[in-house]
Enzyme design. Structure first.
Site, short mmCIF file in Angstrom:
data_model
loop_
_atom_site.label_atom_id
_atom_site.label_comp_id
_atom_site.label_asym_id
_atom_site.label_seq_id
_atom_site.Cartn_x
_atom_site.Cartn_y
_atom_site.Cartn_z
N ASP A 284 -24.69 -25.81 -69.00
CA ASP A 284 -25.32 -24.53 -69.33
C ASP A 284 -24.63 -23.92 -70.55
O ASP A 284 -23.41 -24.02 -70.69
CB ASP A 284 -25.17 -23.53 -68.17
CG ASP A 284 -25.70 -24.09 -66.87
OD1 ASP A 284 -26.68 -24.84 -66.92
OD2 ASP A 284 -25.12 -23.76 -65.81
N ASP B 106 -20.09 -14.27 -69.65
CA ASP B 106 -19.56 -15.28 -68.72
C ASP B 106 -18.05 -15.41 -68.95
O ASP B 106 -17.27 -15.44 -68.00
CB ASP B 106 -20.15 -16.67 -69.01
CG ASP B 106 -21.55 -16.87 -68.46
OD1 ASP B 106 -21.85 -16.30 -67.41
OD2 ASP B 106 -22.31 -17.63 -69.08
N GLU C 144 -16.74 -21.64 -61.67
CA GLU C 144 -17.88 -22.43 -62.14
C GLU C 144 -17.78 -22.73 -63.63
O GLU C 144 -18.32 -23.71 -64.12
CB GLU C 144 -19.17 -21.65 -61.85
CG GLU C 144 -20.40 -22.49 -61.94
CD GLU C 144 -21.58 -21.69 -62.41
OE1 GLU C 144 -22.15 -20.98 -61.57
OE2 GLU C 144 -21.91 -21.75 -63.61
N GLU C 145 -17.10 -21.88 -64.37
CA GLU C 145 -17.01 -22.05 -65.82
C GLU C 145 -15.96 -23.06 -66.26
O GLU C 145 -15.82 -23.32 -67.45
CB GLU C 145 -16.73 -20.70 -66.50
CG GLU C 145 -17.86 -19.69 -66.35
CD GLU C 145 -19.19 -20.20 -66.92
OE1 GLU C 145 -19.19 -21.02 -67.85
OE2 GLU C 145 -20.24 -19.80 -66.39
N ASP D 230 -17.98 -17.79 -58.94
CA ASP D 230 -18.94 -17.90 -60.05
C ASP D 230 -18.85 -16.55 -60.75
O ASP D 230 -19.31 -15.53 -60.21
CB ASP D 230 -20.36 -18.13 -59.49
CG ASP D 230 -21.40 -18.22 -60.59
OD1 ASP D 230 -21.03 -17.99 -61.77
OD2 ASP D 230 -22.57 -18.50 -60.28
N LEU E 168 -20.19 -15.05 -63.37
CA LEU E 168 -21.41 -14.31 -63.70
C LEU E 168 -22.62 -15.19 -63.43
O LEU E 168 -22.91 -16.11 -64.19
CB LEU E 168 -21.38 -13.86 -65.16
CG LEU E 168 -21.99 -12.49 -65.43
CD1 LEU E 168 -21.42 -11.42 -64.52
CD2 LEU E 168 -21.79 -12.10 -66.87
N ASP E 169 -23.26 -14.90 -62.32
CA ASP E 169 -24.42 -15.69 -61.91
C ASP E 169 -25.68 -15.10 -62.54
O ASP E 169 -25.82 -13.87 -62.60
CB ASP E 169 -24.52 -15.63 -60.38
CG ASP E 169 -25.70 -16.39 -59.86
OD1 ASP E 169 -25.79 -17.59 -60.14
OD2 ASP E 169 -26.54 -15.78 -59.17
N GLU F 259 -21.92 -21.17 -55.36
CA GLU F 259 -23.13 -20.40 -55.09
C GLU F 259 -23.62 -20.58 -53.65
O GLU F 259 -23.83 -19.60 -52.93
CB GLU F 259 -24.23 -20.80 -56.08
CG GLU F 259 -23.88 -20.45 -57.52
CD GLU F 259 -24.80 -21.10 -58.55
OE1 GLU F 259 -25.12 -22.30 -58.41
OE2 GLU F 259 -25.18 -20.42 -59.51
P1 FDP Z 1 -28.69 -19.09 -64.53
O1 FDP Z 1 -29.09 -20.47 -64.93
O2 FDP Z 1 -29.41 -18.01 -65.26
O3 FDP Z 1 -27.19 -18.88 -64.55
O4 FDP Z 1 -27.11 -21.21 -61.15
C1 FDP Z 1 -27.52 -20.40 -62.12
C2 FDP Z 1 -28.88 -19.77 -61.96
O5 FDP Z 1 -29.11 -18.89 -62.98
C3 FDP Z 1 -29.06 -19.05 -60.61
O6 FDP Z 1 -28.49 -17.78 -60.59
C4 FDP Z 1 -30.55 -19.01 -60.46
O7 FDP Z 1 -30.97 -18.89 -59.13
C5 FDP Z 1 -30.99 -20.31 -61.09
O8 FDP Z 1 -29.92 -20.72 -61.95
C6 FDP Z 1 -32.24 -20.19 -61.89
O9 FDP Z 1 -32.67 -21.45 -62.28
P2 FDP Z 1 -34.12 -21.71 -62.89
O10 FDP Z 1 -34.12 -21.11 -64.26
O11 FDP Z 1 -34.23 -23.20 -62.94
O12 FDP Z 1 -35.12 -21.10 -61.99
#
Ligand code: FDP
Length: 329
Positions: A59, A65, A88-89, A110, A112-113, A274
């Site tokens: 990502d 983050d 996570e980072e 994590d 910043l989710d 998560e």
């Molecule tokens: P993000 O990529 O924006 O950080 O695990 C990260 C996450 O968000 C979750 O918070 C979220 O539920 C999911 O990914 C969203 O993924 P999609 O864009 O594939 O729906």
């Protein structure tokens, strides 16, 4: 009732408690306030946008983050409560600096989710999971971090939404505290949260539909059919920030899912940062978690950043989803 007082009163109920765990939670609440302060200024100060890095899951890493990651680490590294951390980072476990004492707890977080939502000012959050160390002395190890979810002693999250809420459980119910910015304290606002046994909302990225298994496709089709007796059709709500989607599911019921699919059989979400903490919260509130066949909390981790399909929510909804998956397997 401030979060601090609540934590202290809970500690007093356990005569053998050393205060180490309460100290850890106090440090976490400070970290939460520091992250909130920066998040709430996004747009005014230069914290929006991306860095030129990607994390171990590929990502793109946002500036916030990095800020949240460093802030949580620095708030937790010197208290003497934690022996090792993992974020996570970061690819590898994070050691406590040599100058500080190592405690008996292990923190996974994590920072910043929901990063992809940051620049659009949509709800984001931080998630944490706490274990007791299994090693006996010295610095913590990878094995301390790789424990199954049922061994968590506490888990929770902070959601930076229309207000900022700190939700956590130590295995005795789930409690939520809303930040009152005027006094800078988290105040008890949601005591002993219980998830409804059945909801009317499903929450998942339906754009992945064509890659899902037959069972998953049939389940979502079923939720969209009309039937008064079973309260269908369900409504779809999807923020795309797990913390936000899971928090709504906790309060309103229904199901949140990130299933595996033909392209990514293990789905997108990470077990340790998560899925485990959210599963702990949902189960503590009377709900159900699943990886498709068993509780998320029973999944044995083999690596820090492993992914798992995840289904969380009201017991009846998650059980029905499991049934559809099983029948089409
Ligand atoms: P993000 O990529 O924006 O950080 O695990 C990260 C996450 O968000 C979750 O918070 C979220 O539920 C999911 O990914 C969203 O993924 P999609 O864009 O594939 O729906």
């Amino acid at each position: 009732m401030t979060l601090e007082r609540f934590i202290n009163e809970q500690e007093a109920k356990h005569p053998g408690a050393t205060g180490e765990f309460s100290g850890l939670l106090h440090d976490l609440s400070l970290a939460a306030k520091l992250v909130w302060r920066e998040v709430s200024k996004a747009g005014l100060v230069d914290v929006l946008g991306s860095t030129d890095h990607t994390n171990s899951s590929g990502d793109i890493v946002k500036k916030l983050d990095v800020f949240a990651d460093e802030t949580i680490f620095k708030a937790m590294d010197h208290g003497g409560h934690v022996c090792v951390m993992a974020s996570e980072e970061n690819e590898d476990i994070l050691h406590i600096p040599d100058e500080y004492a190592a405690g008996k707890y292990v923190l996974l977080y994590d920072p910043l989710d929901g990063s992809s939502n940051i620049d659009a000012n949509i709800t984001i959050g931080s998630i944490f999971s706490i274990f007791k160390r299994v090693s006996t002395t010295g610095k913590g190890t990878l094995q301390d971090c790789l424990q199954p979810g049922y061994k968590q002693v506490s888990a929770g999250y902070i959601i930076y939404g229309s207000s900022t809420i700190f939700v956590y459980s130590t295995g005795h119910g789930v409690h939520g505290f809303t930040l009152d910015p005027s006094v800078g304290e988290f105040l008890l606002s949601h005591e002993n949260i219980r998830i409804p046994s059945k909801g009317k909302i499903y929450s998942l990225n339906e754009g992945n539909y064509c890659n899902w298994s037959d069972g998953m496709q049939k389940y979502i089709q079923y939720l969209k059919e009309s039937d008064k007796a079973t309260n269908r059709p369900y409504s779809l709500r999807y923020i795309g920030t797990m913390v936000g989607d899971a928090h709504r599911t906790l309060l309103y019921g229904g199901i949140f899912a990130y299933p595996g699919d033909r392209k990514n059989p293990q789905g997108k979400l990470r077990l340790m940062y998560e899925c485990n903490p959210m599963a702990f919260i949902i189960e503590q509130a009377g709900g159900k978690s699943s990886d498709g066949t068993k509780s998320i909390l029973q999944v044995q981790p083999t690596s820090l950043h492993q992914h798992t399909p995840v289904f969380l929510g009201s017991t009846e909804d998650v059980a029905l989803c499991e049934k559809f998956l099983k029948e089409s397997a």
